[in-house]
Write a protein that holds these residues in place. Structure first.
Motif, PDB file in Angstrom:
ATOM      1  N   VAL A 262       0.752  -1.266  -0.032  1.00 52.84           N
ATOM      2  CA  VAL A 262       0.091  -0.041  -0.041  1.00 52.84           C
ATOM      3  C   VAL A 262       0.945   1.328  -0.125  1.00 52.84           C
ATOM      4  O   VAL A 262       0.253   2.313  -0.185  1.00 52.84           O
ATOM      5  CB  VAL A 262      -1.078   0.046   1.317  1.00 52.84           C
ATOM      6  CG1 VAL A 262      -1.923  -1.185   1.217  1.00 52.84           C
ATOM      7  CG2 VAL A 262      -0.056   0.001   2.578  1.00 52.84           C
ATOM      8  N   PHE A 263       2.201   1.076   0.337  1.00 48.72           N
ATOM      9  CA  PHE A 263       3.055   2.457   0.425  1.00 48.72           C
ATOM     10  C   PHE A 263       3.591   2.925  -0.723  1.00 48.72           C
ATOM     11  O   PHE A 263       3.792   4.133  -0.791  1.00 48.72           O
ATOM     12  CB  PHE A 263       4.123   1.978   1.520  1.00 48.72           C
ATOM     13  CG  PHE A 263       3.909   1.851   2.842  1.00 48.72           C
ATOM     14  CD1 PHE A 263       3.537   3.073   3.633  1.00 48.72           C
ATOM     15  CD2 PHE A 263       3.537   0.678   3.475  1.00 48.72           C
ATOM     16  CE1 PHE A 263       2.975   2.824   5.023  1.00 48.72           C
ATOM     17  CE2 PHE A 263       3.000   0.508   4.687  1.00 48.72           C
ATOM     18  CZ  PHE A 263       2.901   1.823   5.517  1.00 48.72           C
ATOM     19  N   GLY A 264       3.747   1.982  -1.719  1.00 47.94           N
ATOM     20  CA  GLY A 264       4.313   2.521  -3.003  1.00 47.94           C
ATOM     21  C   GLY A 264       5.929   2.906  -2.709  1.00 47.94           C
ATOM     22  O   GLY A 264       6.737   2.067  -2.434  1.00 47.94           O
ATOM     23  N   LYS A 265       6.147   4.277  -3.279  1.00 48.38           N
ATOM     24  CA  LYS A 265       7.755   4.543  -3.356  1.00 48.38           C
ATOM     25  C   LYS A 265       7.949   4.701  -1.886  1.00 48.38           C
ATOM     26  O   LYS A 265       7.265   5.002  -0.967  1.00 48.38           O
ATOM     27  CB  LYS A 265       7.907   5.798  -4.120  1.00 48.38           C
ATOM     28  CG  LYS A 265       7.264   7.059  -3.367  1.00 48.38           C
ATOM     29  CD  LYS A 265       7.602   8.264  -4.348  1.00 48.38           C
ATOM     30  CE  LYS A 265       6.800   9.592  -3.659  1.00 48.38           C
ATOM     31  NZ  LYS A 265       7.049  10.653  -4.576  1.00 48.38           N
ATOM     32  N   ARG A 266       9.358   4.504  -1.469  1.00 51.90           N
ATOM     33  CA  ARG A 266       9.736   4.757  -0.148  1.00 51.90           C
ATOM     34  C   ARG A 266       9.972   6.201   0.320  1.00 51.90           C
ATOM     35  O   ARG A 266      10.386   6.920  -0.460  1.00 51.90           O
ATOM     36  CB  ARG A 266      11.343   3.925   0.167  1.00 51.90           C
ATOM     37  CG  ARG A 266      11.368   2.658  -0.228  1.00 51.90           C
ATOM     38  CD  ARG A 266      12.551   1.949   0.095  1.00 51.90           C
ATOM     39  NE  ARG A 266      12.649   0.531  -0.186  1.00 51.90           N
ATOM     40  CZ  ARG A 266      13.865  -0.265  -0.148  1.00 51.90           C
ATOM     41  NH1 ARG A 266      14.907   0.363   0.350  1.00 51.90           N
ATOM     42  NH2 ARG A 266      13.466  -1.353  -0.225  1.00 51.90           N
ATOM     43  N   GLU A 267       9.249   6.597   1.394  1.00 48.37           N
ATOM     44  CA  GLU A 267       9.560   7.732   2.025  1.00 48.37           C
ATOM     45  C   GLU A 267       9.606   7.763   3.541  1.00 48.37           C
ATOM     46  O   GLU A 267       9.658   6.713   4.214  1.00 48.37           O
ATOM     47  CB  GLU A 267       7.961   8.320   1.897  1.00 48.37           C
ATOM     48  CG  GLU A 267       7.588   8.856   0.486  1.00 48.37           C
ATOM     49  CD  GLU A 267       6.086   9.657   0.541  1.00 48.37           C
ATOM     50  OE1 GLU A 267       5.995  10.494   1.331  1.00 48.37           O
ATOM     51  OE2 GLU A 267       5.421   9.260  -0.677  1.00 48.37           O
ATOM     52  N   ARG A 271       5.077  11.394  11.082  1.00 51.05           N
ATOM     53  CA  ARG A 271       3.851  11.148  11.793  1.00 51.05           C
ATOM     54  C   ARG A 271       2.781  11.572  10.750  1.00 51.05           C
ATOM     55  O   ARG A 271       1.825  10.874  10.802  1.00 51.05           O
ATOM     56  CB  ARG A 271       3.843  12.235  13.060  1.00 51.05           C
ATOM     57  CG  ARG A 271       2.512  12.051  13.786  1.00 51.05           C
ATOM     58  CD  ARG A 271       2.587  13.032  14.947  1.00 51.05           C
ATOM     59  NE  ARG A 271       1.301  12.637  15.900  1.00 51.05           N
ATOM     60  CZ  ARG A 271      -0.033  13.412  15.341  1.00 51.05           C
ATOM     61  NH1 ARG A 271      -0.025  14.232  14.278  1.00 51.05           N
ATOM     62  NH2 ARG A 271      -0.947  13.160  16.286  1.00 51.05           N
ATOM     63  N   GLN A 272       2.769  12.625  10.139  1.00 57.45           N
ATOM     64  CA  GLN A 272       1.795  12.923   9.290  1.00 57.45           C
ATOM     65  C   GLN A 272       1.753  11.783   7.983  1.00 57.45           C
ATOM     66  O   GLN A 272       0.660  11.357   7.520  1.00 57.45           O
ATOM     67  CB  GLN A 272       1.973  14.390   8.363  1.00 57.45           C
ATOM     68  CG  GLN A 272       0.993  14.721   7.744  1.00 57.45           C
ATOM     69  CD  GLN A 272      -0.432  14.881   8.203  1.00 57.45           C
ATOM     70  OE1 GLN A 272      -0.387  15.041   9.630  1.00 57.45           O
ATOM     71  NE2 GLN A 272      -1.433  14.801   7.469  1.00 57.45           N
ATOM     72  N   PHE A 273       2.745  11.399   7.576  1.00 56.84           N
ATOM     73  CA  PHE A 273       2.820  10.317   6.513  1.00 56.84           C
ATOM     74  C   PHE A 273       2.044   8.835   7.111  1.00 56.84           C
ATOM     75  O   PHE A 273       1.208   8.419   6.556  1.00 56.84           O
ATOM     76  CB  PHE A 273       4.268  10.108   6.198  1.00 56.84           C
ATOM     77  CG  PHE A 273       4.285   8.731   5.148  1.00 56.84           C
ATOM     78  CD1 PHE A 273       3.891   8.992   3.531  1.00 56.84           C
ATOM     79  CD2 PHE A 273       4.920   7.704   5.666  1.00 56.84           C
ATOM     80  CE1 PHE A 273       3.973   7.864   3.074  1.00 56.84           C
ATOM     81  CE2 PHE A 273       4.960   6.588   4.634  1.00 56.84           C
ATOM     82  CZ  PHE A 273       4.593   6.743   3.451  1.00 56.84           C
ATOM     83  N   PHE A 274       2.580   8.551   8.303  1.00 59.10           N
ATOM     84  CA  PHE A 274       2.080   7.350   9.063  1.00 59.10           C
ATOM     85  C   PHE A 274       0.468   7.636   9.167  1.00 59.10           C
ATOM     86  O   PHE A 274      -0.293   6.428   8.702  1.00 59.10           O
ATOM     87  CB  PHE A 274       2.666   7.343  10.393  1.00 59.10           C
ATOM     88  CG  PHE A 274       1.968   6.155  11.205  1.00 59.10           C
ATOM     89  CD1 PHE A 274       2.411   4.669  10.953  1.00 59.10           C
ATOM     90  CD2 PHE A 274       1.059   6.533  12.237  1.00 59.10           C
ATOM     91  CE1 PHE A 274       1.653   3.885  11.740  1.00 59.10           C
ATOM     92  CE2 PHE A 274       0.639   5.595  12.987  1.00 59.10           C
ATOM     93  CZ  PHE A 274       0.983   4.100  12.766  1.00 59.10           C
ATOM     94  N   ASN A 293      -7.521   7.430  15.028  1.00 56.04           N
ATOM     95  CA  ASN A 293      -6.047   8.136  14.841  1.00 56.04           C
ATOM     96  C   ASN A 293      -4.841   7.455  15.613  1.00 56.04           C
ATOM     97  O   ASN A 293      -5.098   6.309  15.691  1.00 56.04           O
ATOM     98  CB  ASN A 293      -6.298   9.543  15.293  1.00 56.04           C
ATOM     99  CG  ASN A 293      -6.541   9.408  16.991  1.00 56.04           C
ATOM    100  OD1 ASN A 293      -6.571   8.408  17.553  1.00 56.04           O
ATOM    101  ND2 ASN A 293      -6.773  10.670  17.433  1.00 56.04           N
ATOM    102  N   GLY A 294      -3.651   8.043  15.504  1.00 58.46           N
ATOM    103  CA  GLY A 294      -2.791   7.366  16.015  1.00 58.46           C
ATOM    104  C   GLY A 294      -2.862   6.975  17.393  1.00 58.46           C
ATOM    105  O   GLY A 294      -2.165   5.933  17.790  1.00 58.46           O
TER     106      GLY A 294
END
Length: 345
Positions: A262-267, A271-274, A293-294
């Motif tokens: 589900v992630f695609g390219k590595r980034e 916190r926001q990306f997660f 939420n988190g």
């Protein structure tokens, strides 16, 4: 001709770009830049000598020294080819003689004024105190406090209250009440955010050696301020958001979905990306992402532990809770409540 002012007029005008009263903004900025109209336009003003002007005449050398200090500090404008004002009246000069100046009555900075010179000049202890103040609150909390205090400083400047970072102004309960009104009406802030901003003001004043501005001299919270805060909370109403726990079964579904990619390219895992990816995965699993939420992981762990009949004190230890607040994280399903109630019947 430009007036002398410590206020950065261009920056102030930029900050007030979205202010609803454009006429007030123009009046304020033009007044700071070119001077305010004092409305003194009378002719043949009778000249009178005030009493404190006599002390200035009898102590000419002292007055000259005071004026020279002002000039050295850059508090001067001119010279003028002609008089800048046709008719103008200023406060007369006066010199207070030694021993006749009444002591200040404010107890806001008692601790600072009583600090011996040997301690004030101790470099090692000064640095240690600064370090301790830095760790007095968490970094995120300090950041919120700084934002709140900066809004308070702008509020003071916009309303003609002089601000100096080395000598904070004495503020009354009324000033704080009007700041709350400003946050509520102009800044459109929530009750919880306003409380954080007030804590930021308290922290700044305590750090500078002042009395807590949110309390009376007897250590009680300001009564009218408390009522105003309650009023804001009552008007805004209870707006608690529903947050569901990510329990062990949901976590298993998340893991299965992640194995499909589900992630695609590595980034970088910020916190926001997660959180964005978490909500995407939950939606793919058939859950409403707005209800999670988190923090749902923490709540889910406590809920799963409670469902597995893990003892309360172990849940507290595993979650690193210092108080009994972990009980709020254990979500009990309506089915469990119903089964429990039937046992009583």
């Amino acid at each position: 001709m430009h007036a002398t002012t410590p206020v950065n007029v261009k920056q102030l005008k930029s900050e007030l770009m979205n202010h609803p009263d454009k006429h007030f903004v123009d009046y304020l900025c033009n007044g700071l830049q070119y001077g305010f109209d004092t409305m003194v336009k009378y002719d043949n003003i009778k000249t009178m000598e005030c009493r404190n002007n006599l002390s200035a005449r009898s102590q000419k050398d002292t007055v000259s020294d005071l004026i020279n200090k002002e000039l050295c500090n850059g508090f001067v404008y001119g010279p003028f080819e002609k008089l800048p004002f046709d008719d103008y009246r200023v406060s007369p000069l006066g010199v207070a003689e030694d021993g006749k100046i009444p002591p200040p009555r404010s107890t806001c900075r008692e601790a600072a004024t009583q600090l011996p010179e040997c301690l004030r000049s101790n470099v090692v202890l000064n640095e240690t105190v600064k370090q301790l103040w830095t760790h007095a609150v968490a970094n995120t909390t300090r950041s919120l406090y700084n934002i709140g205090f900066s809004h308070f400083v702008r509020f003071l400047l916009l309303n003609g209250i002089t601000y100096n970072s080395h000598d904070l102004p004495l503020i009354s309960e009324d000033v704080l009440i009007y700041f709350i009104a400003h946050c509520f009406k102009v800044l459109k802030l929530k009750h919880t955010t306003i409380k954080i901003y007030l804590c930021g003001i308290r922290h700044a004043y305590l750090k500078s050696g002042y009395h807590n501005p949110l309390e009376t001299p007897h250590g009680e919270f300001l009564p009218r301020l408390t009522l105003i805060l309650k009023s804001v909370k009552r008007i805004q109403g209870s707006q608690t958001r529903t947050r569901l726990p990510i329990t062990f079964p949901i976590l298993q579904e998340i893991c299965l979905r992640m194995r499909k990619g589900v992630f695609g390219k590595r980034e970088a895992l910020t916190r926001q990306f997660f959180l964005v990816k978490l909500k995407n995965i939950l939606e793919l699993c058939g859950y409403d992402p707005n209800l999670y939420n988190g923090h749902s992981f923490r709540s889910g762990a406590a809920t799963s532990a409670g469902k597995a009949h893990v003892e309360d004190h172990m849940i507290k230890v595993l979650g690193r809770w210092k108080s009994d607040s972990y009980c709020r994280y254990i979500k009990i399903s309506p089915t469990s409540i119903k089964i429990c109630s039937t046992k009583f019947n």
